[in-house]
Design an enzyme around this catalytic site. Structure first.
Site, mmCIF file in Angstrom:
data_model
loop_
_atom_site.group_PDB
_atom_site.id
_atom_site.type_symbol
_atom_site.label_atom_id
_atom_site.label_comp_id
_atom_site.label_asym_id
_atom_site.label_seq_id
_atom_site.Cartn_x
_atom_site.Cartn_y
_atom_site.Cartn_z
ATOM 1 C CE LYS A 76 7.036 -0.230 -9.783
ATOM 2 N NZ LYS A 76 7.425 -1.040 -8.604
ATOM 3 C CB THR A 77 7.290 6.314 -6.590
ATOM 4 O OG1 THR A 77 6.190 5.436 -6.850
ATOM 5 C CG2 THR A 77 6.761 7.716 -6.361
ATOM 6 C CG ASP A 121 2.269 3.608 -9.173
ATOM 7 O OD1 ASP A 121 2.938 2.727 -9.757
ATOM 8 O OD2 ASP A 121 2.138 3.640 -7.936
ATOM 9 C CB THR A 170 3.554 -4.587 -9.891
ATOM 10 O OG1 THR A 170 2.140 -4.608 -10.143
ATOM 11 C CG2 THR A 170 3.874 -3.451 -8.935
ATOM 12 N NE ARG A 229 7.060 1.147 -0.371
ATOM 13 C CZ ARG A 229 6.442 1.112 -1.544
ATOM 14 N NH1 ARG A 229 5.741 0.048 -1.889
ATOM 15 N NH2 ARG A 229 6.539 2.137 -2.376
#
Length: 356
Positions: A76-77, A121, A170, A229
């Site tokens: 997302k980032t 965020d 999230t 990640r």
């Protein structure tokens, strides 16, 4: 406790945690793709977002506000930074927990440049007063700044330059409908397939100057829980093992041996995951068993079992949450190489202590 919450300090440090630690943040900055063409996976989201951005550029306008939802570690980032790069605009990064007052948000909004991208965020954790201010800012590019207190307070309208808000969450269900409806484009980030993670690992290995064979990348991808990640974090740990124990080349055997050292099994389960399953199977015959009882058996807090370990076990089909308690599935017995008892429950679902 929230397993998706990167600010949750009570969650134990885990190699397969999907939240980013400081090392991850530093490495991710170097590994992030710079445009949509480099971004791997999320095919539908990339295609839709590409249309949104290309249309905005053709009109010479700022892009619509974008809402990205999904588990941590899915990109997302990275996508927010790509949006700014594709639009040729600067990006401002902040988070919902950092905005506790409407004044905090007003200070950020009033300093934005025309066309700038504001990445917010964990937007669902923003305070309610700031959230209500954001409604007007997103829709009318205006905020009302309150000066003074009590009956003498005055609202001063402040015009804002057009900007693009990229919100990431999230837990999209916690966003109030009025806020969710103000986003022109919403996308849900899905977990990655192993083949996509292999491509991520090969790309990261090239950037990190790590030699890796195809089977080695496949071995890491299969244990990465569908999250880039985690794949990149496991790659770095396997790289360390290969440098110390081998000649630096990551093969399937080297990857498997390295991840065995770090207690990440072939399905991506770590020590905590297996401890929960082993307690459920060996001590309680597969359940059903209450969450508190299971937590005591594992030696962890109730919230840790429920919010840290269980979500992945449920998603993998190894554990089920039922009204009577936690129950192991046949896949859990097979994964641990155990044979389920012929009859693990009787009557009201409690184990038969006398074997009858």
């Amino acid at each position: 406790m929230n397993w998706d919450d990167p600010t949750d300090a009570a969650a134990p440090e885990r190699l397969v945690a999907s939240v980013a630690d400081r090392e991850d943040q530093a490495v991710e900055a170097a590994l992030r793709p710079k445009d949509l063409g480099e971004f791997i996976g999320q095919e539908k989201v990339r295609e839709q977002l590409d249309l949104v951005l290309r249309a905005a550029r053709a009109r010479g306008a700022t892009a619509d506000h974008v809402l990205l939802s999904g588990a941590p570690g899915l990109g997302k980032t990275t996508l927010s930074m790509i949006i700014a790069a594709e639009m040729g605009a600067p990006i401002r990064i902040t988070s919902g927990p950092a905005i506790q007052h409407a004044g905090d948000l007003a200070a950020i909004l009033s300093s934005l440049q025309e066309g700038e991208v504001l990445f917010l965020d964990e937007i669902h954790r923003m305070s309610r007063p700031a959230e209500e201010m954001l409604y007007m800012a997103m829709e009318d590019f205006r905020v009302d700044v309150i000066v003074g207190k009590g009956p003498g307070a005055t609202a001063i309208p402040l015009e804002l330059p057009p900007f693009t808000l990229v919100g990431a969450t999230t837990r999209a269900g916690l966003l109030p409908p009025p806020l969710r409806d103000r986003f022109g484009f919403t996308a849900h980030m899905e977990f990655y397939e192993p083949a996509e993670l292999e491509r991520v690992i090969h790309r990261s290995a090239g950037l990190l100057d790590v030699e890796i064979e195809g089977p080695g990348a496949a071995e890491i991808a299969g244990r990465s829980r569908g999250t880039p990640r985690i794949a990149n974090r496991l790659l770095r740990r396997v790289r360390d093992y290969a440098q110390v124990k081998a000649d630096g080349l990551i093969t399937r055997d080297i990857a498997a041996a390295a991840l065995a050292v770090y207690e990440v099994d072939a399905r991506g389960l770590d020590r905590l995951d297996r401890a929960v399953l082993e307690a459920l199977l060996k001590l309680f015959g597969g359940g059903p068993v209450g969450l508190s009882t299971l937590a005591v058996a594992v030696g962890e807090e109730r919230e840790t079992v429920e919010e840290v370990a269980e979500p992945f076990l449920v998603r993998e089909g190894l554990l089920a949450r039922t009204p009577r308690g936690r129950v192991a599935t046949p896949a859990a017995w097979a994964h641990l190489g155990l044979t389920p008892p012929r009859s693990s429950t009787v009557g009201n679902g409690q184990q038969d202590l006398f074997g009858t």
